[in-house]
Motif scaffolding. Sequence first.
Motif, PDB file in Angstrom:
ATOM      1  N   PHE A   4      -6.268   2.531  -4.662  1.00  0.00           N
ATOM      2  CA  PHE A   4      -6.000   2.067  -3.307  1.00  0.00           C
ATOM      3  C   PHE A   4      -4.680   1.311  -3.333  1.00  0.00           C
ATOM      4  CE2 PHE A   4      -8.396  -1.257  -5.385  1.00  0.00           C
ATOM      5  CZ  PHE A   4      -7.792  -2.443  -4.978  1.00  0.00           C
ATOM      6  N   ASP A   5      -3.972   1.326  -2.225  1.00  0.00           N
ATOM      7  CA  ASP A   5      -2.687   0.644  -2.135  1.00  0.00           C
ATOM      8  C   ASP A   5      -2.658  -0.096  -0.808  1.00  0.00           C
ATOM      9  OD1 ASP A   5      -0.085  -0.240  -2.384  1.00  0.00           O
ATOM     10  OD2 ASP A   5       0.730   1.708  -2.960  1.00  0.00           O
ATOM     11  N   ILE A   6      -2.536  -1.421  -0.874  1.00  0.00           N
ATOM     12  CA  ILE A   6      -2.631  -2.233   0.331  1.00  0.00           C
ATOM     13  C   ILE A   6      -1.333  -2.973   0.657  1.00  0.00           C
ATOM     14  CG2 ILE A   6      -5.129  -2.516   0.307  1.00  0.00           C
ATOM     15  CD1 ILE A   6      -4.677  -5.207  -1.139  1.00  0.00           C
ATOM     16  N   HIS A   7      -0.246  -2.627  -0.040  1.00  0.00           N
ATOM     17  CA  HIS A   7       1.069  -3.170   0.306  1.00  0.00           C
ATOM     18  C   HIS A   7       1.978  -1.981   0.588  1.00  0.00           C
ATOM     19  CE1 HIS A   7       4.374  -6.396  -0.615  1.00  0.00           C
ATOM     20  NE2 HIS A   7       4.710  -5.611   0.415  1.00  0.00           N
ATOM     21  N   THR A   8       2.070  -1.621   1.868  1.00  0.00           N
ATOM     22  CA  THR A   8       2.845  -0.446   2.274  1.00  0.00           C
ATOM     23  C   THR A   8       3.675  -0.778   3.510  1.00  0.00           C
ATOM     24  OG1 THR A   8       1.200   0.486   3.793  1.00  0.00           O
ATOM     25  CG2 THR A   8       0.973   1.053   1.448  1.00  0.00           C
ATOM     26  N   HIS A   9       4.813  -0.083   3.620  1.00  0.00           N
ATOM     27  CA  HIS A   9       5.714  -0.270   4.756  1.00  0.00           C
ATOM     28  C   HIS A   9       6.036   1.086   5.378  1.00  0.00           C
ATOM     29  CE1 HIS A   9       6.288  -4.502   3.828  1.00  0.00           C
ATOM     30  NE2 HIS A   9       6.407  -4.147   2.552  1.00  0.00           N
ATOM     31  N   THR A  10       6.199   1.089   6.680  1.00  0.00           N
ATOM     32  CA  THR A  10       6.411   2.330   7.429  1.00  0.00           C
ATOM     33  C   THR A  10       7.676   2.213   8.273  1.00  0.00           C
ATOM     34  OG1 THR A  10       5.225   1.619   9.425  1.00  0.00           O
ATOM     35  CG2 THR A  10       3.894   2.534   7.602  1.00  0.00           C
ATOM     36  N   THR A  11       7.879   3.211   9.117  1.00  0.00           N
ATOM     37  CA  THR A  11       9.035   3.213  10.015  1.00  0.00           C
ATOM     38  C   THR A  11       8.971   2.095  11.057  1.00  0.00           C
ATOM     39  OG1 THR A  11       7.847   4.923  11.262  1.00  0.00           O
ATOM     40  CG2 THR A  11       9.583   5.660   9.769  1.00  0.00           C
ATOM     41  N   TYR A  12       7.861   1.390  11.137  1.00  0.00           N
ATOM     42  CA  TYR A  12       7.815   0.231  12.024  1.00  0.00           C
ATOM     43  C   TYR A  12       8.692  -0.904  11.505  1.00  0.00           C
ATOM     44  CZ  TYR A  12       4.198   1.905  15.205  1.00  0.00           C
ATOM     45  OH  TYR A  12       3.508   2.602  16.165  1.00  0.00           O
ATOM     46  N   CYS A  13       8.973  -0.915  10.195  1.00  0.00           N
ATOM     47  CA  CYS A  13       9.900  -1.914   9.656  1.00  0.00           C
ATOM     48  C   CYS A  13      10.934  -1.194   8.802  1.00  0.00           C
ATOM     49  CB  CYS A  13       9.167  -3.036   8.942  1.00  0.00           C
ATOM     50  SG  CYS A  13       8.009  -2.541   7.644  1.00  0.00           S
ATOM     51  N   ASP A  14      10.908  -1.374   7.482  1.00  0.00           N
ATOM     52  CA  ASP A  14      11.946  -0.791   6.632  1.00  0.00           C
ATOM     53  C   ASP A  14      11.422   0.329   5.742  1.00  0.00           C
ATOM     54  OD1 ASP A  14      10.409  -2.462   5.069  1.00  0.00           O
ATOM     55  OD2 ASP A  14      12.098  -3.386   4.015  1.00  0.00           O
ATOM     56  N   SER A  32      -8.874   5.798  -2.070  1.00  0.00           N
ATOM     57  CA  SER A  32     -10.076   5.429  -1.312  1.00  0.00           C
ATOM     58  C   SER A  32      -9.725   4.572  -0.103  1.00  0.00           C
ATOM     59  CB  SER A  32     -11.040   4.658  -2.217  1.00  0.00           C
ATOM     60  OG  SER A  32     -10.454   3.424  -2.631  1.00  0.00           O
ATOM     61  N   CYS A  33      -8.563   3.905  -0.161  1.00  0.00           N
ATOM     62  CA  CYS A  33      -8.174   2.980   0.893  1.00  0.00           C
ATOM     63  C   CYS A  33      -6.658   2.859   0.929  1.00  0.00           C
ATOM     64  CB  CYS A  33      -8.807   1.606   0.638  1.00  0.00           C
ATOM     65  SG  CYS A  33      -8.254   0.289   1.750  1.00  0.00           S
ATOM     66  N   ILE A  34      -6.107   2.750   2.118  1.00  0.00           N
ATOM     67  CA  ILE A  34      -4.696   2.397   2.282  1.00  0.00           C
ATOM     68  C   ILE A  34      -4.621   1.229   3.255  1.00  0.00           C
ATOM     69  CG2 ILE A  34      -4.345   4.147   4.096  1.00  0.00           C
ATOM     70  CD1 ILE A  34      -1.401   4.314   3.140  1.00  0.00           C
ATOM     71  N   GLY A  35      -3.829   0.248   2.890  1.00  0.00           N
ATOM     72  CA  GLY A  35      -3.628  -0.904   3.762  1.00  0.00           C
ATOM     73  C   GLY A  35      -2.176  -0.967   4.192  1.00  0.00           C
ATOM     74  N   PHE A  36      -1.967  -1.188   5.470  1.00  0.00           N
ATOM     75  CA  PHE A  36      -0.609  -1.298   6.002  1.00  0.00           C
ATOM     76  C   PHE A  36      -0.223  -2.767   6.102  1.00  0.00           C
ATOM     77  CE2 PHE A  36      -1.978   2.881   7.351  1.00  0.00           C
ATOM     78  CZ  PHE A  36      -0.865   3.643   7.047  1.00  0.00           C
ATOM     79  N   THR A 229      -0.547  -3.396  -6.363  1.00  0.00           N
ATOM     80  CA  THR A 229       0.041  -2.932  -5.112  1.00  0.00           C
ATOM     81  C   THR A 229       1.340  -2.197  -5.398  1.00  0.00           C
ATOM     82  OG1 THR A 229       1.424  -4.869  -4.661  1.00  0.00           O
ATOM     83  CG2 THR A 229      -0.876  -4.994  -3.943  1.00  0.00           C
ATOM     84  N   GLY A 230       1.695  -1.302  -4.490  1.00  0.00           N
ATOM     85  CA  GLY A 230       2.909  -0.515  -4.683  1.00  0.00           C
ATOM     86  C   GLY A 230       4.117  -1.019  -3.927  1.00  0.00           C
TER      87      GLY A 230
END
Length: 260
Positions: A4-14, A32-36, A229-230
């Motif tokens: 699982f990875d719960i430290h992720t960033h999207t196009t909403y920020c960088d 099993s889980c992704i956290g934004f 975390t990634g």
Amino acid sequence: MTLFDIHTHTTYCDGKNTPREMVEAAIKKGLSCIGFSGHCYTYFDERYCMSIPNILSYMTEINQLKEEFRGKIEIRLGVEQDYYSNFSRMGFDYIIGSVHYLKAGDEYIPIDESEEILLAATKKYFNGDIYALCEEYFRCVSNVVGKTDADIIGHFDLISKFNEGGKLFDENHPRYVAAYKSAIDRLIEECRPFEVNTGAISRGYKKVPYPSLEQIKYIASLGGTVVLTGDTHAAENLCYEFEKWYAECEKIGVHIKTHW
């Protein structure tokens, strides 16, 4: 190990990918889980973070994806709250508390933007003493839970981002060691996990995660907990090198959270 990875960033920020693209990639990788954890708003530097309207859109979209992908993957709505951000945590499942800036006078100095900025700040505000800058950084980090109400302590030694090979300072210097140990001593009392963050490895800045292995050993000696975390800014880097660093953490003997 459960991925699982719960430290992720999207196009909403960088980040590079949309939330939907991140979820689809996470499913393909067997998570099993992704956290934004989009970067929360910082009024003094809007270059990398979510704007206030974007935060509301972000929360809406992640909550919609939770329902759409229910039964396929767990989705968590989080935020990465900077030490100097004062946005409310209301509505988020969790907060990663991080120090990205040092405040000197009226200036907010980004500590993870470039080596040149760090050296210029050291000269301007710390009389050329890089260890004084590091001490101030860890002083802030020691209070990151108090300032952000964080559930996770983000990239504990971010100050080392540009220090691969001891380029800027000696990470075994007594002042540096005393500063990080003092911060860990205080944070251990908060009973929050420290992330073992592989983001600087995936982006080519470092060969080891945040915190350093020596710091993880100290956390372990005090009975602390870590979570992998990634700090993922691109879908292909979800859970980057987790197997390797999970094994290293097991060797050290630190308690590792295996679910979120």
